[in-house]
Motif scaffolding. Structure first.
Motif, PDB file in Angstrom:
ATOM      1  N   TRP A   1       0.969  -1.445   0.030  1.00 18.91           N
ATOM      2  CA  TRP A   1      -0.335  -0.038   0.343  1.00 18.91           C
ATOM      3  C   TRP A   1       0.928   0.924  -0.281  1.00 18.91           C
ATOM      4  O   TRP A   1       0.038   2.201  -1.125  1.00 18.91           O
ATOM      5  N   ILE A   2       1.920   0.972   0.852  1.00 21.20           N
ATOM      6  CA  ILE A   2       3.245   2.897   0.907  1.00 21.20           C
ATOM      7  C   ILE A   2       3.564   2.208  -0.726  1.00 21.20           C
ATOM      8  O   ILE A   2       3.697   3.835  -1.387  1.00 21.20           O
ATOM      9  N   ALA A   3       4.178   1.304  -0.787  1.00 28.75           N
ATOM     10  CA  ALA A   3       4.766   1.813  -2.094  1.00 28.75           C
ATOM     11  C   ALA A   3       3.835   2.322  -3.563  1.00 28.75           C
ATOM     12  O   ALA A   3       4.298   3.124  -4.468  1.00 28.75           O
ATOM     13  N   ARG A   4       2.362   1.909  -3.368  1.00 30.12           N
ATOM     14  CA  ARG A   4       1.160   2.351  -4.522  1.00 30.12           C
ATOM     15  C   ARG A   4       0.866   3.700  -3.917  1.00 30.12           C
ATOM     16  O   ARG A   4       0.161   4.396  -4.688  1.00 30.12           O
ATOM     17  N   GLY A   5       1.394   4.390  -2.555  1.00 35.32           N
ATOM     18  CA  GLY A   5       0.751   5.950  -2.585  1.00 35.32           C
ATOM     19  C   GLY A   5      -0.864   5.940  -2.017  1.00 35.32           C
ATOM     20  O   GLY A   5      -1.476   6.910  -2.727  1.00 35.32           O
ATOM     21  N   HIS A   6      -1.559   4.651  -1.310  1.00 37.89           N
ATOM     22  CA  HIS A   6      -2.889   5.365  -1.964  1.00 37.89           C
ATOM     23  C   HIS A   6      -3.516   6.422  -1.489  1.00 37.89           C
ATOM     24  O   HIS A   6      -3.031   6.844  -0.132  1.00 37.89           O
TER      25      HIS A   6
END
Length: 209
Positions: free
Chosen positions: A204-209
């Motif tokens: 989730w952090i990598a995708r930057g929700h």
């Protein structure tokens, strides 16, 4: 009768930052044969009151104060006499929808509410909004997550009063530490479990929700 969970979907409009969106909201009713609490009185006070089926409403608990989760709360409170409970950090949002009617009581982190035969632990989970909370009911093996955690990811943080790093901290520190089998009953859409969402935080952090 032991406490049980009833589910109602209501439809209306979410409005913030000058935009409006049509939304379907989950309304959760938890209680026994004689008493109940409502988690997020969304859109339709009459439908929510009918779903109580004559039970005494002990409280209207707000997971946060976006208008689509609280717009029916004052009317439901007036009809039933139940108090409205909200974390005070969301009062600025509340006042955007209900400037002339304040909540009746405050929610606080780690507070224990014993209502309608059920014990709820209040978990302050800011990020989607400053005063967002989740309600953990150990006896029901369930947490009511509002818009903090959904099936597949965290709640939205792209509008006013929201903050992505904060919601990630809230989910990691307060929710994903619960037992894996705990059901997550969300503010919109389908339910999930803590186990199903655990392990995805880095993604989730990598995708930057």
């Amino acid at each position: 009768m032991a406490a049980c969970i009833d589910h109602l979907v209501t439809s209306g409009t979410f409005a913030l930052d000058g935009g409006e969106w049509d939304v379907d909201n989950n309304v959760w009713i938890v209680g026994n044969d004689s008493e109940a609490v409502v988690i997020d009185a969304a859109h339709d006070a009459l439908a929510i009151e009918a779903a109580l089926k004559g039970r005494t409403l002990r409280a209207i608990i707000c997971t946060h104060a976006h208008n689509d989760h609280i717009d029916a709360a004052p009317a439901l409170a007036e009809a039933t006499g139940a108090p409205i409970l909200l974390h005070p950090d969301d009062l600025p949002l509340w006042k955007q929808t209900h400037p002339d009617r304040l909540p009746d009581g405050d929610l606080a982190d780690h507070q224990i509410l014993v209502l309608a035969g059920t014990s709820f632990k209040v978990l302050h989970t800011p990020g989607h909004s400053p005063g967002a909370v989740c309600l953990y009911a150990p006896a029901l093996n369930a947490v009511f997550s509002g818009d903090t955690l959904f099936r597949g990811g965290p709640g939205a943080t792209g509008r006013s009063f929201s903050h992505f790093p904060t919601i990630i901290d809230s989910i990691g520190g307060k929710l994903l530490t619960l037992p894996p089998a705990v059901a997550v009953h969300t503010g919109h859409g389908g339910s999930t479990t803590i186990g199903s969402e655990s392990g995805h935080l880095d993604g989730w952090i990598a995708r930057g929700h």
